[in-house]
Design a protein around this motif. Structure first.
Motif, PDB file in Angstrom:
ATOM      1  N   ASP A 193      35.556 -72.493  -3.307  1.00  0.00           N
ATOM      2  CA  ASP A 193      34.360 -72.701  -4.144  1.00  0.00           C
ATOM      3  C   ASP A 193      33.185 -71.947  -3.526  1.00  0.00           C
ATOM      4  N   ALA A 194      32.295 -71.438  -4.365  1.00  0.00           N
ATOM      5  CA  ALA A 194      31.166 -70.660  -3.871  1.00  0.00           C
ATOM      6  C   ALA A 194      30.039 -71.541  -3.381  1.00  0.00           C
ATOM      7  N   GLY A 195      30.181 -72.836  -3.465  1.00  0.00           N
ATOM      8  CA  GLY A 195      29.108 -73.707  -3.043  1.00  0.00           C
ATOM      9  C   GLY A 195      28.114 -73.936  -4.160  1.00  0.00           C
ATOM     10  N   VAL A 196      26.978 -74.517  -3.814  1.00  0.00           N
ATOM     11  CA  VAL A 196      25.918 -74.760  -4.782  1.00  0.00           C
ATOM     12  C   VAL A 196      25.104 -73.473  -4.917  1.00  0.00           C
ATOM     13  N   ILE A 197      24.968 -73.020  -6.151  1.00  0.00           N
ATOM     14  CA  ILE A 197      24.300 -71.738  -6.399  1.00  0.00           C
ATOM     15  C   ILE A 197      22.933 -71.977  -7.030  1.00  0.00           C
ATOM     16  N   GLN A 198      21.909 -71.441  -6.400  1.00  0.00           N
ATOM     17  CA  GLN A 198      20.552 -71.572  -6.932  1.00  0.00           C
ATOM     18  C   GLN A 198      19.971 -70.193  -7.248  1.00  0.00           C
ATOM     19  N   SER A 199      19.139 -70.172  -8.275  1.00  0.00           N
ATOM     20  CA  SER A 199      18.400 -68.948  -8.583  1.00  0.00           C
ATOM     21  C   SER A 199      17.063 -69.314  -9.206  1.00  0.00           C
ATOM     22  N   PRO A 200      16.038 -68.485  -9.022  1.00  0.00           N
ATOM     23  CA  PRO A 200      16.016 -67.345  -8.109  1.00  0.00           C
ATOM     24  C   PRO A 200      15.878 -67.802  -6.661  1.00  0.00           C
ATOM     25  N   ARG A 201      16.103 -66.934  -5.720  1.00  0.00           N
ATOM     26  CA  ARG A 201      15.904 -67.284  -4.325  1.00  0.00           C
ATOM     27  C   ARG A 201      14.428 -67.279  -3.956  1.00  0.00           C
ATOM     28  N   HIS A 202      13.707 -66.405  -4.571  1.00  0.00           N
ATOM     29  CA  HIS A 202      12.256 -66.313  -4.347  1.00  0.00           C
ATOM     30  C   HIS A 202      11.570 -66.131  -5.696  1.00  0.00           C
ATOM     31  N   GLU A 203      10.436 -66.806  -5.842  1.00  0.00           N
ATOM     32  CA  GLU A 203       9.655 -66.671  -7.070  1.00  0.00           C
ATOM     33  C   GLU A 203       8.189 -66.689  -6.684  1.00  0.00           C
ATOM     34  N   VAL A 204       7.485 -65.673  -7.110  1.00  0.00           N
ATOM     35  CA  VAL A 204       6.041 -65.626  -6.926  1.00  0.00           C
ATOM     36  C   VAL A 204       5.417 -65.559  -8.311  1.00  0.00           C
ATOM     37  N   THR A 205       4.516 -66.475  -8.581  1.00  0.00           N
ATOM     38  CA  THR A 205       3.926 -66.524  -9.902  1.00  0.00           C
ATOM     39  C   THR A 205       2.453 -66.887  -9.797  1.00  0.00           C
ATOM     40  N   GLU A 206       1.773 -66.779 -10.889  1.00  0.00           N
ATOM     41  CA  GLU A 206       0.358 -67.128 -10.895  1.00  0.00           C
ATOM     42  C   GLU A 206       0.154 -68.508 -11.506  1.00  0.00           C
ATOM     43  N   MET A 207      -0.885 -69.139 -11.036  1.00  0.00           N
ATOM     44  CA  MET A 207      -1.231 -70.466 -11.528  1.00  0.00           C
ATOM     45  C   MET A 207      -1.250 -70.482 -13.045  1.00  0.00           C
ATOM     46  N   GLY A 208      -0.648 -71.532 -13.612  1.00  0.00           N
ATOM     47  CA  GLY A 208      -0.625 -71.669 -15.061  1.00  0.00           C
ATOM     48  C   GLY A 208       0.643 -71.181 -15.718  1.00  0.00           C
ATOM     49  N   GLN A 209       1.418 -70.398 -14.984  1.00  0.00           N
ATOM     50  CA  GLN A 209       2.657 -69.875 -15.546  1.00  0.00           C
ATOM     51  C   GLN A 209       3.759 -70.919 -15.477  1.00  0.00           C
TER      52      GLN A 209
END
Lengths: 117, 111
Positions: free
Chosen positions: A1-17
């Motif tokens: 099994d590939a384990g628990v998969i999360q995405s995205p690994r990194h997220e940069v966003t602006e306030m309100g998004q």
């Protein structure tokens, strides 16, 4: 099994998004958990599901946060609108019944690091 | 709710030294796990140990359920052991299925 998969690994966003984090649990695990980790508050449980049904959402900070599990292999955590104080690492984890006899362990994904500017 | 206390909060070791990390909990539990969070943030399960003793290489753990504590032993520490060690428990009393985490022990192993 590939384990628990999360995405995205990194997220940069602006306030309100709107931010959507995704998780695929280990196949066969019937419990799914969302945690948030910050330096100030440590590791906090936000919500957990059993067989796709939310069991305890008392850790969800406020109405801006929502989580869904439409099927056994997929869950989302959504923040709308996002705020700078939401910046954290969000972990998804899955398990079998932790109270059942046997070595039922909690397995974490690699986490999604969210930065809200 | 259940209280989970870990000590020490911070530990600095010279490579090759041994160490003992402690986890005290305030209620009976039917699941106890130790996790290592490496410097890259990944959380890895080390032991499932609601009672008794287990060993895995240089690491071993002992839980004395009747006295409500668990110990994690690290022998001949290496720089790769650095990170934060968490103890997490599932109390009998709640009927829930979520682990309660301690605040962790931050270990730094220096060469």
């Amino acid at each position: 099994d590939a384990g628990v998969i999360q995405s995205p690994r990194h997220e940069v966003t602006e306030m309100g998004q709107e931010v959507t984090l995704r998780c695929k649990p280990i196949s066969g695990h019937d419990y799914l958990f969302w945690y948030r980790q910050t330096m100030m508050r440590g590791l906090e449980l936000l919500i957990y599901f059993n067989n796709n049904v939310p069991i305890d959402d008392s850790g969800m900070p406020e109405d801006r946060f929502s989580a869904k599990m439409p099927n056994a292999s997929f869950s989302t955590l959504k923040i709308q609108p996002s705020e700078p104080r939401d910046s954290a690492v969000y972990f998804c984890a899955s398990s079998l019944a932790l109270a059942a006899p046997g070595a039922n362990v909690l397995t974490f994904g690699a986490g999604s690091r969210l930065t809200v500017l | 709710g259940i209280q989970v206390e870990q000590s020490p909060p911070d530990l600095i070791l010279q490579e090759g030294a041994n160490s003992t990390l402690r986890c005290n909990f305030s209620d009976s539990v039917n699941n106890l796990q130790w996790f290592h969070q490496n410097p890259w943030g990944q959380l890895i399960n080390l032991f499932y140990i609601p009672s008794g003793t287990k060993q895995n290489g240089r690491l071993s753990a002992t839980t004395v359920a009747t006295e409500r504590y668990s110990l994690l032993y690290i022998s001949s520490s290496q720089t790769t052991d650095s990170g934060v060690y968490f103890c997490a428990v599932l109390p009998y009393s709640t009927g829930a299925n979520n682990l309660f985490f301690g605040t962790g022990t931050r270990l730094t192993v220096i060469p």
